[in-house]
Design a protein around this motif. Structure first.
Motif, PDB file in Angstrom:
ATOM      1  N   UNK A   1       0.834  -1.204   0.000  1.00 12.94           N
ATOM      2  CA  UNK A   1       0.000   0.000   0.000  1.00 12.94           C
ATOM      3  C   UNK A   1       0.872   1.259   0.000  1.00 12.94           C
ATOM      4  N   UNK A   2       1.886   1.250   0.864  1.00  8.68           N
ATOM      5  CA  UNK A   2       2.787   2.399   0.946  1.00  8.68           C
ATOM      6  C   UNK A   2       3.608   2.524  -0.329  1.00  8.68           C
ATOM      7  N   UNK A   3       4.134   1.419  -0.804  1.00  5.57           N
ATOM      8  CA  UNK A   3       4.964   1.455  -2.014  1.00  5.57           C
ATOM      9  C   UNK A   3       4.177   1.942  -3.229  1.00  5.57           C
ATOM     10  N   UNK A   4       2.908   1.553  -3.310  1.00  5.91           N
ATOM     11  CA  UNK A   4       2.081   2.006  -4.423  1.00  5.91           C
ATOM     12  C   UNK A   4       1.894   3.517  -4.388  1.00  5.91           C
ATOM     13  N   UNK A   5       1.701   4.070  -3.192  1.00  6.09           N
ATOM     14  CA  UNK A   5       1.542   5.529  -3.080  1.00  6.09           C
ATOM     15  C   UNK A   5       2.845   6.249  -3.398  1.00  6.09           C
ATOM     16  N   UNK A   6       3.950   5.636  -3.038  1.00  7.92           N
ATOM     17  CA  UNK A   6       5.247   6.227  -3.370  1.00  7.92           C
ATOM     18  C   UNK A   6       5.408   6.305  -4.886  1.00  7.92           C
ATOM     19  N   UNK A   7       5.010   5.226  -5.556  1.00  5.11           N
ATOM     20  CA  UNK A   7       5.183   5.157  -7.007  1.00  5.11           C
ATOM     21  C   UNK A   7       4.118   5.969  -7.746  1.00  5.11           C
ATOM     22  N   UNK A   8       2.872   5.819  -7.336  1.00  7.02           N
ATOM     23  CA  UNK A   8       1.776   6.446  -8.085  1.00  7.02           C
ATOM     24  C   UNK A   8       1.510   7.892  -7.679  1.00  7.02           C
ATOM     25  N   UNK A   9       1.654   8.192  -6.402  1.00  7.44           N
ATOM     26  CA  UNK A   9       1.325   9.528  -5.899  1.00  7.44           C
ATOM     27  C   UNK A   9       2.548  10.399  -5.645  1.00  7.44           C
TER      28      UNK A   9
END
Length: 734
Positions: free
Chosen positions: A51-59
């Motif tokens: 969840x955190x990694x996705x926000x780092x990449x996408x957001x």
């Protein structure tokens, strides 16, 4: 960097049941306008991390605040790379596990903890690692005895260029002159041939550069860039090295001071070293021999400490006597036999070979017709015993570390600084000029020593470490020990030297903040040359130029922040730790008005012992006062008095400083941080009086990690005293 903040609140481990997560989220999104705020039931699990990694990449989130468990847990799980700021907010160990669930005060504590985490990350930047120019990865070993040879061999075998400096014309040291050695391998019962010749050959075959008849004329620089001047037979050579292992050994205690045991009075009263010489020369012929243990050791008039190796060496020599003459009678007079570890087998072997052990204090030695008589108090039998016709009496006269064999160097500059600051001086460790390293440090030419002259750094947590970063002590110069321990010690010190080199190469700190890439930065435009930072640094990381301006040596620095706390002008800071940062964290905490009857206590807690102790109190579900708000600090030595001023002005009813224990059996991971904090605190009365406050509102205490069970009572007691004083008069003026 432009920050994009994301807050993640874990609801697992009972956090979701104990707290109002929606209200907690509003602190982030409402008060601090955080663009991303999410919660998850298992944040440290694979799904939560993704969840955190996705926000780092996408957001594009690059500043991550994780509200969940302690910073001491899952630090590897929440590592998202060196280009991300990660701040942890403890909701588990220091909130829900030590305070009632679904309670107003517990909720307020959780929200304050989140506010502090948000403010902290707002005030920090990514550290920029210090890069050493002309970095060297060579290991220098000073001392060519058993420990030094072992350390040099292990460094070379690990693939590091190694330089060995020995002051004598030949390698080997004290052990090299032994007839035989104690057993170094199982079954630990048989005498071994001297290992030094084979060890010397192994060192030579490994490509170690060896200087004999050589001393260090000068040692300048810092880890990764030590520049040493080696004087060999009158000519000098320069070497650049990355780290140093000090393995200069020890010397036998001066037997001339043992006249009460007959030394110097009777020819046949000798020392352990003299018996070795006799055995090597083939002149050891005796039919009745007595060994007297603790001859000078464990004696307040001589050496107060146990010299560790004496008992084992006497057993070895007793067996050598029996080997030379199986019919010989051998007695060992002892206070306590100390045959540590596997050497218990060796003790039994000596008993089986007929060596007689007598627990008693020798009270008198006399001579008649060339033979010696020993009178002793026999503790086993409760009587006085007398044995005569001894050919030899051998004194186990203990050891004195080579680092302590020299003259004490006075440090007048420290006195001047203390006087200028109008405050008591921290008791500095003695610095001995013993011509071992000849450091070009303003704090002295040799290593600061601990009690009895051993240059250790932190005897509990950091063996081998000295108070000079990048210099590691090994063998009997560090502590009394037997040969087996010394062998392990030398390997450990070599490994520490290698770790230091590799950490320095990438700009990381060594213990205890291993991996920290920050270092102190100085705003020199406001420096008043007060010398506080140079004097109070525990590690000699700051020199001075000719105008008394501080000259920092970043690779010597251990990132404790003591210099930051010492500076009255507050010109020293780290990218991720500063006086304004902590001050803003204090100001972020909500302090209810007096009418709300919710006092507040601020705790500045050392991250090395106090924070772990507080965590352990939570892990054991020990409930303590909910008035407290905890701010971790790297070391209490980093405490700046402006923080206490900020807390009092904010309306806190009391401030408690929780640091490591200090003293002769100190545990302060940064040597003297908690002691310095207490000294600084002695000046706070003036500030409090100016604010119209009682000095009892601010207190320092020491804890170790195992004091966790005492924390509830400690905090409750302080809270009760504050209740008697009444509310802080500044409370409603914030």
């Amino acid at each position: 960097m432009e920050k994009k903040i994301a807050v993640y609140i874990c609801t697992g481990c009972g956090i979701g049941e104990a707290l109002d997560i929606d209200a907690l989220s509003k602190v982030a999104t409402g008060e601090y306008k955080t663009p991303i705020c999410k919660n998850h039931g298992f944040l440290c699990g694979q799904e939560g991390v993704e969840l955190i990694k996705n926000d780092i990449e996408a957001e594009g989130a690059n500043t991550i605040v994780i509200a969940g468990c302690s910073t001491r847990i899952n630090y590897d799980v929440f590592n998202f790379g060196p280009d991300k700021i990660v701040e942890r907010c403890n909701l588990r160990e220091q909130v829900i596990w030590c305070h009632p669930a679904d309670d107003e005060d517990t909720q307020m504590l959780a929200e304050d903890n989140l506010r502090m985490a948000l403010v902290k990350q707002k005030n920090m930047n990514l550290p920029e690692p210090y890069q050493v120019e002309n970095m060297s990865k060579t290991v220098l070993v000073v001392g060519g005895g058993f420990s030094g040879l072992t350390a040099a061999l292990e460094s070379a075998k690990a693939g590091y260029q190694t330089v060995l400096v020995e002051k004598e014309a030949a390698l080997g040291g004290y052990v090299g002159k032994m007839y035989k050695q104690v057993p170094m391998k199982a079954p630990f019962t048989e005498l071994e041939e001297n290992s030094i010749p084979a060890l010397i050959k192994a060192v030579e075959d490994a490509g170690v550069k060896v200087y004999t008849s050589a001393t260090l004329e000068n040692t300048a620089g810092a880890p990764g860039m030590f520049d040493v001047t080696i004087n060999q037979n009158g000519s000098t050579v320069e070497e650049r090295v990355g780290a140093i292992v000090l393995a200069t050994g020890a010397k036998p205690y001066d037997a001339e001071k043992l006249g009460h045991l007959g030394y110097g009075k009777y020819e046949n009263v000798i020392t352990q070293a003299q018996l070795e010489e006799m055995a090597v020369a083939g002149k050891l012929e005796a039919s009745k021999v007595a060994f007297i243990q603790c001859a000078g050791s464990r004696d307040q008039e001589h050496l107060p400490y146990c010299s560790a190796a004496c008992c084992i060496e006497s057993m070895k020599q007793a067996l050598i006597v029996k080997e030379k003459n199986p019919e010989a009678n051998v007695y060992v007079y002892f206070k306590d036999i100390r045959s540590n570890g596997q050497y218990e087998h060796f003790y039994k072997k000596a008993q089986q070979e007929g060596v007689i052990f007598i627990k008693g204090d020798v009270t008198e030695i006399t001579e008649s017709d060339g033979t010696l008589t020993i009178t002793a108090d026999d503790h086993t039998m409760g009587t006085q015993s007398e044995a005569d016709e001894f050919d030899l009496v051998v004194l186990a006269n203990g050891m004195v570390p080579s680092a302590a064999l020299g003259d004490v160097v006075e440090e007048p500059a420290q006195d001047e600084a203390a006087a200028a600051a109008e405050e008591p001086k921290v008791q500095a460790p003695a610095i001995i000029k013993s011509n071992l390293l000849n450091l070009a440090y303003r704090q002295g030419p040799e290593l600061p020593e601990l009690k009895y002259g051993f240059p250790d750094s932190h005897y509990i947590c950091f063996p081998y470490e000295t108070r000079r970063t990048g210099i590691y002590a090994a063998g009997v110069v560090r502590a009394p020990m037997d040969m087996l321990y010394a062998q392990e010690d030398a390997v450990g010190a070599a490994l520490k030297a290698i770790q230091c080199i590799e950490a320095t190469a990438v700009g990381q700190a060594v213990h205890p903040r291993s991996g920290d890439m920050s270092f102190p930065e100085f705003n020199m435009t406001r420096c008043t040359q007060c010398k506080r930072c140079t004097e109070e640094c525990p590690f000699g990381a700051i020199n001075e130029d000719e105008k008394a301006n501080p000259l920092p040596n970043p690779s010597r620095c251990r990132r404790c922040g003591t210099c930051m706390g010492a500076c009255p002008e507050r010109i020293i800071s780290f990218k991720n730790y500063s006086v304004p940062m902590i001050g803003n964290m204090v100001k972020a905490i909500e302090v209810p008005e007096e009418a709300d009857e919710k006092p507040r206590i601020l705790i500045f807690a050392c991250e090395n012992d106090a924070i772990p102790a507080l965590d352990m109190a939570g892990m054991n579900h020990l409930e303590y006062n909910s008035w407290v708000r905890i701010i971790p600090v790297r070391c209490l030595g980093s405490l700046n008095l402006i923080w206490i001023n900020d807390a009092m002005a904010k309306g806190f009813d009391g401030v408690l400083l929780m640091g490591c224990k200090h003293g002769d059996d100190y545990q302060c991971h940064f040597m003297k941080g908690s002691e310095l904090a207490e000294i600084r605190l002695s000046k706070i009365s003036e500030t409090l009086n100016r604010l119209g406050l009682e000095s009892e509102r601010v207190r320092a205490t020491t804890v170790n990690i195992m004091d966790y069970d005492k924390i509830p009572a400690m905090l409750d007691e302080f809270a009760a005293e504050l209740e008697e004083l009444g509310p802080n008069p500044m409370k409603d003026f914030q």
